[in-house]
Design a protein around this motif. Sequence first.
Motif, PDB file in Angstrom:
ATOM      1  N   TYR A 156       0.826  -1.205   0.000  1.00  0.00           N
ATOM      2  CA  TYR A 156       0.000   0.000   0.000  1.00  0.00           C
ATOM      3  C   TYR A 156       0.858   1.252   0.000  1.00  0.00           C
ATOM      4  CZ  TYR A 156      -3.038   3.691   1.672  1.00  0.00           C
ATOM      5  OH  TYR A 156      -3.698   4.871   1.805  1.00  0.00           O
ATOM      6  N   ASN A 203     -12.412  -1.957   0.640  1.00  0.00           N
ATOM      7  CA  ASN A 203     -13.513  -1.016   0.447  1.00  0.00           C
ATOM      8  C   ASN A 203     -14.856  -1.724   0.427  1.00  0.00           C
ATOM      9  OD1 ASN A 203     -12.545   1.701   0.366  1.00  0.00           O
ATOM     10  ND2 ASN A 203     -11.467   1.195  -1.517  1.00  0.00           N
ATOM     11  N   LEU A 240     -15.713  -2.493   3.969  1.00  0.00           N
ATOM     12  CA  LEU A 240     -16.072  -1.263   4.671  1.00  0.00           C
ATOM     13  C   LEU A 240     -17.464  -0.799   4.254  1.00  0.00           C
ATOM     14  CD1 LEU A 240     -12.643   0.603   4.573  1.00  0.00           C
ATOM     15  CD2 LEU A 240     -13.792  -0.336   6.580  1.00  0.00           C
ATOM     16  N   LEU A 293     -16.258   9.551   7.983  1.00  0.00           N
ATOM     17  CA  LEU A 293     -15.081   9.707   7.126  1.00  0.00           C
ATOM     18  C   LEU A 293     -14.457  11.080   7.299  1.00  0.00           C
ATOM     19  CD1 LEU A 293     -16.321   7.876   3.900  1.00  0.00           C
ATOM     20  CD2 LEU A 293     -14.892   7.009   5.760  1.00  0.00           C
ATOM     21  N   ILE A 295     -12.530  11.058  10.583  1.00  0.00           N
ATOM     22  CA  ILE A 295     -11.271  10.320  10.555  1.00  0.00           C
ATOM     23  C   ILE A 295     -10.213  11.118   9.822  1.00  0.00           C
ATOM     24  CG2 ILE A 295     -10.140   8.281   9.601  1.00  0.00           C
ATOM     25  CD1 ILE A 295     -12.511   6.690  10.359  1.00  0.00           C
ATOM     26  N   ASN A 307      -6.760  12.032  11.471  1.00  0.00           N
ATOM     27  CA  ASN A 307      -5.452  11.728  10.884  1.00  0.00           C
ATOM     28  C   ASN A 307      -4.579  12.970  10.820  1.00  0.00           C
ATOM     29  OD1 ASN A 307      -5.894   9.019  10.536  1.00  0.00           O
ATOM     30  ND2 ASN A 307      -6.482   9.158   8.383  1.00  0.00           N
ATOM     31  N   THR A 315     -10.340   7.317  -0.625  1.00  0.00           N
ATOM     32  CA  THR A 315     -11.316   6.250  -0.422  1.00  0.00           C
ATOM     33  C   THR A 315     -11.350   5.929   1.071  1.00  0.00           C
ATOM     34  OG1 THR A 315      -9.705   4.470  -0.589  1.00  0.00           O
ATOM     35  CG2 THR A 315     -10.665   5.249  -2.640  1.00  0.00           C
ATOM     36  N   PRO A 316     -12.444   5.319   1.522  1.00  0.00           N
ATOM     37  CA  PRO A 316     -12.510   4.927   2.929  1.00  0.00           C
ATOM     38  C   PRO A 316     -11.282   4.123   3.332  1.00  0.00           C
ATOM     39  CG  PRO A 316     -14.626   4.536   1.886  1.00  0.00           C
ATOM     40  CD  PRO A 316     -13.698   5.027   0.814  1.00  0.00           C
ATOM     41  N   ARG A 317     -10.890   3.211   2.473  1.00  0.00           N
ATOM     42  CA  ARG A 317      -9.765   2.356   2.819  1.00  0.00           C
ATOM     43  C   ARG A 317      -8.517   3.158   3.109  1.00  0.00           C
ATOM     44  NH1 ARG A 317      -5.074  -0.793   0.363  1.00  0.00           N
ATOM     45  NH2 ARG A 317      -4.568  -2.033   2.187  1.00  0.00           N
ATOM     46  N   GLU A 318      -8.252   4.167   2.304  1.00  0.00           N
ATOM     47  CA  GLU A 318      -7.056   4.978   2.527  1.00  0.00           C
ATOM     48  C   GLU A 318      -7.085   5.624   3.894  1.00  0.00           C
ATOM     49  OE1 GLU A 318      -5.252   7.098  -1.091  1.00  0.00           O
ATOM     50  OE2 GLU A 318      -7.382   6.950  -1.576  1.00  0.00           O
ATOM     51  N   LEU A 319      -8.227   6.222   4.211  1.00  0.00           N
ATOM     52  CA  LEU A 319      -8.352   6.880   5.510  1.00  0.00           C
ATOM     53  C   LEU A 319      -8.092   5.897   6.646  1.00  0.00           C
ATOM     54  CD1 LEU A 319     -11.542   8.999   4.812  1.00  0.00           C
ATOM     55  CD2 LEU A 319      -9.219   9.850   5.176  1.00  0.00           C
ATOM     56  N   PHE A 320      -8.684   4.718   6.536  1.00  0.00           N
ATOM     57  CA  PHE A 320      -8.541   3.740   7.608  1.00  0.00           C
ATOM     58  C   PHE A 320      -7.131   3.183   7.673  1.00  0.00           C
ATOM     59  CE2 PHE A 320     -13.192   3.650   7.463  1.00  0.00           C
ATOM     60  CZ  PHE A 320     -13.469   3.708   8.808  1.00  0.00           C
ATOM     61  N   GLN A 321      -6.532   3.018   6.503  1.00  0.00           N
ATOM     62  CA  GLN A 321      -5.179   2.468   6.468  1.00  0.00           C
ATOM     63  C   GLN A 321      -4.209   3.378   7.221  1.00  0.00           C
ATOM     64  OE1 GLN A 321      -4.612  -0.439   5.036  1.00  0.00           O
ATOM     65  NE2 GLN A 321      -2.421  -0.575   4.621  1.00  0.00           N
TER      66      GLN A 321
END
Lengths: 149, 149
Positions: free
Chosen positions: A39, A108, A111, A127, A130, A134, B3-9
């Motif tokens: 990633y 995704n 999620l 979102l 978060i 961050n 994307t949500p995934r990026e934020l969570f990652q």
Amino acid sequence: METPRELFQIMTRRLGLLNKDCCSVGGCNLSAAQSHLLYEIYRSHNPSMQQVAETLGTDITTFSRQVQSLVKMNLVKKTPDPTDRRVYTLSLTPEGKMVATTIDQQMNEYLNEAFSHMSEFEVETLLRSIKLFNEAMGKSSNCCAPVKG
Amino acid sequence: METPRELFQIMTRRLGLLNKDCCSVGGCNLSAAQSHLLYEIYRSHNPSMQQVAETLGTDITTFSRQVQSLVKMNLVKKTPDPTDRRVYTLSLTPEGKMVATTIDQQMNEYLNEAFSHMSEFEVETLLRSIKLFNEAMGKSSNCCAPVKG
DNA sequence: TGAAATAACTTGCAATTTGCAAATATAAAT
DNA sequence: ATTTATATTTGCAAATTGCAAGTTATTTCA
């Protein structure tokens, strides 16, 4: 009422499990660490080993070997930096990109599945929150090394 | 837009680093896994090995050894269940409780430090959102085993 | 210039961690 | 009673870790 820590602990645990489950793609069976590595290379532009290792908080010697195994799996490419030959630049092979995006999609998807139990407004709020969090962690230099992103 | 995934990652990575850094207390130098273990015993009432292992998504044999080492460090106590002698019940020793609460404090301190870069309203919104999200993940049975909490 | 110091990365090695298969011990089912 | 199932532990072999030391390349500065 839960303390912040409790909320984050539960969330982290669950997302950790998700990370474990979601990083098998086709033949490739990656560990969570390898998935994070992929990633990070994906999102940054030709980073050096050093850079990625530090961003991920991984010991550089451990990192060196993690990269080696991903190179062996033909997911990552190591290119010598022409301007400084001590440095290796990391990038994803086409196969690596495919694996990375597939993992991304799987995450995704999951999620979104979870989000389906929330209202659209709640998801947007989550979102946005978060994202702010961050950024806040990025500004905070207290405990653990700040990680850009 | 991420994307949500990026934020969570990103968030997950940072919280992971925090977890690593925050679980050294006095002489005890715990791994993130051991910290999670301690936390889970702390919050549940005399759980069995099996229960905790499953909640944490840890292989039971690995878990058995993790517990052994925490017992050796005098942080965890294993009590045979009187109604079923196959079962061992886990609890924290006084020392274990102290370590667990100290870790908790350290984590909360760091989190509050990060929160200081956000408005009070943003923090409240974040925490409420995460709570909702945790509940949503609990309802979702799609990808990774649901973890109660 | 040209040694000495620094930096990026790799390898040796020993300790720790992992998970599968098999073992033990207890309980439940038939 | 005997089989079956459940909870936990141990054997073992493979994978992962990090420190110390090594290699190669760059910078520093006398």
